[in-house]
Design a protein around this motif. Structure first.
Motif, short mmCIF file in Angstrom:
data_model
loop_
_atom_site.label_atom_id
_atom_site.label_comp_id
_atom_site.label_asym_id
_atom_site.label_seq_id
_atom_site.Cartn_x
_atom_site.Cartn_y
_atom_site.Cartn_z
N SER A 15 38.02 40.50 47.43
CA SER A 15 36.97 39.55 47.04
C SER A 15 36.38 38.82 48.22
O SER A 15 35.24 38.35 48.16
N GLN A 39 38.78 27.57 35.57
CA GLN A 39 39.73 28.68 35.72
C GLN A 39 41.11 28.29 35.20
O GLN A 39 41.80 29.08 34.56
N ILE A 67 38.22 31.61 42.52
CA ILE A 67 39.16 32.63 42.05
C ILE A 67 40.57 32.12 42.31
O ILE A 67 40.88 31.73 43.44
#
Length: 544
Positions: A15, A39, A67
């Motif tokens: 990523s 998240q 993330i």
């Protein structure tokens, strides 16, 4: 992706991006904080606990999307405690970067006030990650240093002000004359001291800063004043507990390996229980003798009953460590907990061990002389023993002749005697203590010798002819080998040495083997459970 019945292919996507720790403060926007909490909410809606929401586990890719990585220590189907710990951890992680107000505000906007308020009992260091605890400790030291500097500055200012006032007063004439001028006014001095103390307290109060956990707690309480703040009781697995379980498993393994090949039926049927009871009595008395042998080299006052309990705990420790190591460490720790300074505790145990070694050698020589070698030629020195002694003598000559090795040996020996010799001098100044130590060592050896002697007679059927001196020689030789053996409690080496020694002094093998087994059961294996109980009791009482 499945590749067949026995293979799986796992593909990772790179990523890119940067972790939260590497982002500068100006790039940590409210939108980024909001995305981070989204998240976490997604994880919690599926009962997934991350367990490590620190800065390096929060990744921000090139497009600014958050993330969550590093889920290797996470848990699925997590309970409420773990989920609330995640919220508390992320609040602290973000609070350390953007402040408590922004961290709490971002959490409230995504999770809601109830979910955030429920995490307050988890706001305690034990619930946080190791890196976060280290950061909080560092910040606490910095706060304490700033408070200290503020107090010192206030004290310095107060002293300067007092000096200026004294200088001004010294220039004014005293109404009571020169005699009164030389005497300080006590009321004025006390007033100045109170004023100085008040100034220091005010400076300390002004310089005092709240830690991050307190700041977060106050921010949440502004939204939910009735939220529970009492910390829940959390405990981590301590290394001592883990070592205790491992030690118990090792001790049980050694015990099973020793007892699986023994036929207990014939042994129990042929044993004379009067001698078995006598052997058990001598084994129990050895712990009182060991306590006397230790306390005789400790000038400080140490409770006798607790010292006996420590020697019983040593029965558990020596199962998982060599006999010459476990007992020394346990007694040293016990004396430190009893109030003896660490250096003096080490010196006391060292003096006890050193004096015990000398007594052991002297008793071995004395009992060997009494026993003689007419009926036991195998106990006389062999060529191998003589060759070994000559080799040791040559090595000593080589070491003492080489300057580098001589200096190294001298440094090690000096460090040992630097503590032991002064401790021995302290003991020599108290003859009662010295008598206690020597008597305890002699009594300890006598208890073990009599225990082995009674064990021999328990299976001797009244026809066994073996002298007490012969049993003493066998025990002293076996004990010396057991102390040198690297196995826990000298397992294997002591049994073999005692059995061979008893056979060498004229005891039949069918009597020597069960006698050694009974002796080891009474002195090594059966005390393991009481030793474990004593070890845990002293640990709870913070005596170990």
């Amino acid at each position: 992706s499945e590749l067949g019945p026995d293979a799986v292919m796992l593909v990772y996507e790179h990523s890119g991006g940067r972790t939260l720790d590497s982002l500068p403060d100006e790039e940590i926007t409210d939108a980024l904080l909001h995305d981070t909490w989204r998240q976490v909410r997604a994880l919690q809606s599926r009962r997934i606990a991350h367990r490590r929401l620190v800065g390096d586990a929060i990744l921000v890719d090139r497009s600014g999307t958050v993330i969550l990585t590093d889920l290797r220590v996470g848990e699925i189907a997590a309970g409420e405690v773990l989920l609330r710990m995640d919220v508390a951890q992320l609040l602290v992680t973000l609070g350390l970067r953007v402040g408590a107000d922004r961290a709490v505000a971002s959490a409230l906007g995504v999770l809601g006030p109830d979910a955030v308020a429920d995490c307050l009992p988890m706001l305690q260091p034990i619930a946080l990650s190791r890196s976060t605890r280290a950061t909080l400790r560092r910040l606490a030291r910095e706060r304490a240093e700033r408070e200290r500097e503020a107090v010192l500055e206030a004290s310095r200012q107060a002293k300067l002000l007092r000096a200026e006032q004294a200088a001004d007063l010294s220039g004014e004439p005293s109404a009571a004359g020169p005699a009164a001028a030389g005497k300080p006014d006590k009321k004025a001095v006390r007033a100045e001291q109170r004023a100085e103390k008040r100034a220091l307290d005010e400076a300390l109060e002004e310089a005092r800063e709240e830690d991050m956990l307190t700041q977060i707690r106050h921010e949440v309480l502004r939204i939910r004043p009735q939220a529970p703040v009492e910390p829940v009781r959390l405990e981590r697995v301590r290394p001592r507990t883990l070592i205790s379980f491992i030690a118990g498993a090792i001790g049980g393994y050694f015990l099973l390996t020793q007892l699986t090949h023994i036929e207990f039926g014939p042994l129990i049927a042929n044993a004379e229980w009067g001698w078995v009871a006598a052997a058990a009595l001598f084994s129990a008395a050895s712990y009182f003798a060991a306590a006397l042998a230790l306390l005789g080299f400790v000038p400080e006052r140490v409770p006798f009953v607790r010292t006996v309990a420590a020697q019983v705990a040593g029965s558990f420790v020596k199962i998982v460590a060599p006999a010459a190591v476990g007992g020394v460490a346990l007694n040293t720790r016990f004396l430190q907990r009893a109030g003896v300074r660490p250096g003096l505790a080490v010196a006391s145990v060292g003096a006890s061990q050193l004096f015990g070694l000398g007594c052991h050698i002297l008793m071995l020589l004395a009992f060997g002389y009494l026993t003689g070698t007419e009926k036991t030629p195998s106990l006389s020195p062999s060529r191998t023993v003589i060759a070994g002694l000559l080799t040791v003598a040559v090595l000593v000559l080589v070491v003492t002749s080489v300057p580098f090795l001589r200096k190294f040996l001298f440094t090690r020996v000096r460090s040992l005697f630097a503590g032991v010799v002064p401790r021995m001098l302290d003991v020599l100044q108290r003859p009662q203590k010295l008598v206690t130590g020597i008597g305890g060592m002699l009594l300890l050896t006598a208890c073990f010798v009599l225990c082995l002697y009674a064990s021999v007679h328990a299976f001797g059927d009244g026809t066994t002819s073996i002298s007490l001196a012969g049993v003493a020689v066998v025990f002293l030789a076996g004990n010396a080998l057991g102390s040198a053996a690297p196995t826990p409690g000298g397992v294997g080496a002591v049994e073999a040495t005692l059995t061979v020694g008893l056979i060498a002094v004229g005891l039949p093998s069918e009597v020597a083997a069960p006698a050694v087994l009974l002796f080891r059961l009474l002195t090594l294996w059966l005390p393991v459970l009481p030793g474990w109980l004593a070890f845990n009791h002293l640990t709870r009482k913070e005596a170990l």
